[in-house]
Design an enzyme around this catalytic site. Structure first.
Site, PDB file in Angstrom:
ATOM      1  N   ARG A 231      53.865 -17.525 -11.034  1.00  0.00           N
ATOM      2  CA  ARG A 231      52.804 -16.709 -10.457  1.00  0.00           C
ATOM      3  C   ARG A 231      52.648 -15.482 -11.342  1.00  0.00           C
ATOM      4  O   ARG A 231      53.621 -15.039 -11.978  1.00  0.00           O
ATOM      5  CB  ARG A 231      53.223 -16.303  -9.050  1.00  0.00           C
ATOM      6  CG  ARG A 231      52.154 -15.587  -8.281  1.00  0.00           C
ATOM      7  CD  ARG A 231      52.639 -15.251  -6.877  1.00  0.00           C
ATOM      8  NE  ARG A 231      51.741 -14.302  -6.247  1.00  0.00           N
ATOM      9  CZ  ARG A 231      52.046 -13.575  -5.203  1.00  0.00           C
ATOM     10  NH1 ARG A 231      53.246 -13.693  -4.647  1.00  0.00           N
ATOM     11  NH2 ARG A 231      51.171 -12.739  -4.690  1.00  0.00           N
ATOM     12  N   HIS A 232      51.442 -14.920 -11.397  1.00  0.00           N
ATOM     13  CA  HIS A 232      51.251 -13.679 -12.154  1.00  0.00           C
ATOM     14  C   HIS A 232      52.193 -12.606 -11.604  1.00  0.00           C
ATOM     15  O   HIS A 232      52.636 -12.683 -10.448  1.00  0.00           O
ATOM     16  CB  HIS A 232      49.792 -13.207 -12.024  1.00  0.00           C
ATOM     17  CG  HIS A 232      49.391 -12.976 -10.606  1.00  0.00           C
ATOM     18  ND1 HIS A 232      49.712 -11.818  -9.930  1.00  0.00           N
ATOM     19  CD2 HIS A 232      48.756 -13.771  -9.715  1.00  0.00           C
ATOM     20  CE1 HIS A 232      49.272 -11.902  -8.693  1.00  0.00           C
ATOM     21  NE2 HIS A 232      48.691 -13.077  -8.524  1.00  0.00           N
TER      22      HIS A 232
ATOM     23  N   ASN B 134      48.440  -6.452  -4.882  1.00  0.00           N
ATOM     24  CA  ASN B 134      49.661  -6.926  -4.221  1.00  0.00           C
ATOM     25  C   ASN B 134      50.365  -5.761  -3.531  1.00  0.00           C
ATOM     26  O   ASN B 134      50.844  -5.875  -2.395  1.00  0.00           O
ATOM     27  CB  ASN B 134      50.655  -7.540  -5.213  1.00  0.00           C
ATOM     28  CG  ASN B 134      50.196  -8.850  -5.805  1.00  0.00           C
ATOM     29  OD1 ASN B 134      50.596  -9.227  -6.897  1.00  0.00           O
ATOM     30  ND2 ASN B 134      49.336  -9.567  -5.088  1.00  0.00           N
TER      31      ASN B 134
ATOM     32  N   ARG C 276      44.681 -10.972 -13.934  1.00  0.00           N
ATOM     33  CA  ARG C 276      46.134 -10.888 -13.759  1.00  0.00           C
ATOM     34  C   ARG C 276      46.873 -12.062 -14.405  1.00  0.00           C
ATOM     35  O   ARG C 276      47.969 -11.909 -14.931  1.00  0.00           O
ATOM     36  CB  ARG C 276      46.499 -10.735 -12.277  1.00  0.00           C
ATOM     37  CG  ARG C 276      45.882 -11.750 -11.315  1.00  0.00           C
ATOM     38  CD  ARG C 276      45.928 -11.173  -9.904  1.00  0.00           C
ATOM     39  NE  ARG C 276      45.534 -12.042  -8.808  1.00  0.00           N
ATOM     40  CZ  ARG C 276      44.280 -12.221  -8.403  1.00  0.00           C
ATOM     41  NH1 ARG C 276      43.274 -11.662  -9.051  1.00  0.00           N
ATOM     42  NH2 ARG C 276      44.027 -12.974  -7.337  1.00  0.00           N
TER      43      ARG C 276
ATOM     44  N   GLU D 222      42.439 -18.171  -7.619  1.00  0.00           N
ATOM     45  CA  GLU D 222      43.066 -18.052  -6.302  1.00  0.00           C
ATOM     46  C   GLU D 222      42.096 -18.442  -5.187  1.00  0.00           C
ATOM     47  O   GLU D 222      40.866 -18.393  -5.370  1.00  0.00           O
ATOM     48  CB  GLU D 222      43.584 -16.606  -6.107  1.00  0.00           C
ATOM     49  CG  GLU D 222      44.324 -16.329  -4.811  1.00  0.00           C
ATOM     50  CD  GLU D 222      45.504 -17.279  -4.534  1.00  0.00           C
ATOM     51  OE1 GLU D 222      45.366 -18.498  -4.690  1.00  0.00           O
ATOM     52  OE2 GLU D 222      46.560 -16.774  -4.095  1.00  0.00           O
TER      53      GLU D 222
ATOM     54  N   HIS E 164      48.428 -18.460  -9.081  1.00  0.00           N
ATOM     55  CA  HIS E 164      48.410 -17.501  -7.964  1.00  0.00           C
ATOM     56  C   HIS E 164      49.223 -18.083  -6.799  1.00  0.00           C
ATOM     57  O   HIS E 164      49.593 -19.257  -6.824  1.00  0.00           O
ATOM     58  CB  HIS E 164      46.976 -17.272  -7.502  1.00  0.00           C
ATOM     59  CG  HIS E 164      46.070 -16.752  -8.569  1.00  0.00           C
ATOM     60  ND1 HIS E 164      45.789 -15.414  -8.716  1.00  0.00           N
ATOM     61  CD2 HIS E 164      45.372 -17.390  -9.546  1.00  0.00           C
ATOM     62  CE1 HIS E 164      44.951 -15.247  -9.733  1.00  0.00           C
ATOM     63  NE2 HIS E 164      44.684 -16.426 -10.248  1.00  0.00           N
TER      64      HIS E 164
END
Ligand code: F6P
Length: 406
Positions: free
Chosen positions: A216-217, A223, A264, A289, A358
């Site tokens: 995942r980034h 976030n 991202r 995403e 994502h």
């Protein structure tokens, strides 16, 4: 394992996935102790001709007699090599070439008449993927003397020439027609007992992933605020996570790194590929995403407060819930599956492939390789300091979570 001799002859247009299937066959049969070799006409062409002569599309024109004669000669060189191999220690010879005309297939059968021939026709049903594959091929050293656009157009023209003489399989005794994007057999005929058939049949329809890393980034501004969706940048911590991942993979060849179209994931990929020349980053919108529709960029708290019906319905059935104007896990499945197929297809059986995705997307990718009840998929744990390492070949299955920072 039975030890009988077999010829596998690929059939298909350029960019239809023949070489990927050939190398998969070689690896799998090789692992079973079968002596197998791939005879690729493109390799012989590169041995005997100048690149600049054979990258020109007209070399492939059916009416260009000199080109036809050279290509026949190349095919013959490989038939001779395959015959010598099978007469010696070889068990299986894979002829990796277009072989699109019945006449050529007849030549193969006659030349190698002492052995059964199994034809594998590769069909790529997706024009977008053919295009992606063309742009990958146009970047190869063969085309270095041309501009990227000219190389792509030349390759497209080459495909059109082959289409003109294409005769699909039909009369042959033993064959399968394989959709190479979905690993699906569309048509088949096998008469009598074909050596290695059970293993080949299974292999052709299996996903074949040597090392897939799904990460995942790193942390983003959104976030931190518990906001969903959007297109925010990595935070300082996110950049450190990206650096740590880059360090972790510093000695692993990464010819293909797939991302979404969001900043991202691309920031993460460019950190990983920074300073290396073995890395190609490919952006796939299929890995974007989950689209939260009218809830995009809102915090979970705000959704619960202002749109309690959304929060409750999603909590009740997270997998099937679809955001108004957006997507749900159920509707995301098809898109992400397509992305996975596309990534595997484009990376052509590379030894290492990385996907930077994502949270929701990675859950779907993981559930493609590891069974989970649908209602459990939206809760798969997707940390930002670990990645999933997946191996799925005929003889090896790995599914592990690896920590890349302390
Ligand atoms: O919060 C980060 C994120 O990637 C959001 O963009 C996305 O909506 C969410 O995770 C998906 O996770 P969940 O389905 O658990 O809300």
């Amino acid at each position: 394992m039975e030890k009988r001799k077999l010829v596998i002859a690929m059939v298909g247009l350029p960019a239809s996935g023949k070489s990927t299937v050939s190398s998969k066959l070689k690896q799998c049969l090789g692992a079973e102790g079968v002596a197998v070799e791939v005879f690729n006409n493109g390799d012989v062409r590169r041995e005997v001709c100048q690149d600049s002569d054979t990258t020109c599309s007209d070399f492939y024109a059916p009416e260009y007699e000199q080109g036809v004669a050279i290509r026949e000669k190349i095919a013959l060189i490989n038939l001779e090599r395959a015959a010598a191999y099978l007469a010696g220690k070889g068990d299986v010879a894979v002829l990796d070439a277009t072989n699109v005309s019945r006449k050529r297939r007849q030549t193969i059968k006659e030349y190698l008449r002492d052995y059964p021939v199994f034809f594998v026709e590769c069909v790529n049903p997706d024009p977008e993927l053919v295009e992606a594959s063309i742009s990958r091929k146009a970047a190869m050293p063969d085309f270095a003397h041309m501009t990227r656009e000219a190389a792509q157009e030349s390759f497209r023209e080459r495909i059109r020439y082959y289409e003109r003489i294409y005769q699909p399989l039909g009369d042959e005794e033993n064959f399968v027609v394989l959709d190479t994007l979905h690993n699906r057999i569309e048509r088949e005929r096998v008469q009598g007992v074909l050596p290695y058939y059970r293993i080949l049949r299974d292999l052709l329809v299996s996903d074949w992933v040597r090392n897939l890393y799904v990460v995942r980034h790193g942390e983003t501004a959104f976030n931190l605020e518990m906001r969903i969706g959007g297109d925010s940048d990595l935070t300082a911590r996110g950049l450190v996570q990206a650096q740590s991942l880059a360090w972790h993979f510093r000695e692993t060849p990464l010819p293909y790194v797939f991302t979404s179209t969001k900043k991202r994931t691309q920031q993460m990929a460019s950190m990983i590929c920074d300073g290396r020349n073995d890395c190609r980053v490919i952006r796939l919108p299929e890995f974007d995403e989950i689209d939260a529709g009218i809830c995009e960029s809102m915090t979970y708290d705000r959704i619960a407060q202002d749109m309690p019906q959304v929060h409750e319905a999603r909590t009740r059935d997270k997998y099937n819930y679809v955001y108004p104007g957006g997507e749900g896990y159920g509707t995301l499945k098809e898109r992400v599956e397509r992305g996975v197929k596309k990534a595997l297809y484009l990376s052509g059986n590379a030894e290492h492939i990385l996907i930077v995705g994502h949270q929701a997307v990675n859950r779907m990718i993981l559930s493609h390789f590891l069974y989970r009840r649908t209602e459990d998929v939206p809760y798969i744990y997707i940390p930002q300091d670990r990645y999933f390492h997946i191996v799925s070949t005929h003889s090896r299955k790995v599914f592990e979570l690896v920590k890349f920072m302390g």
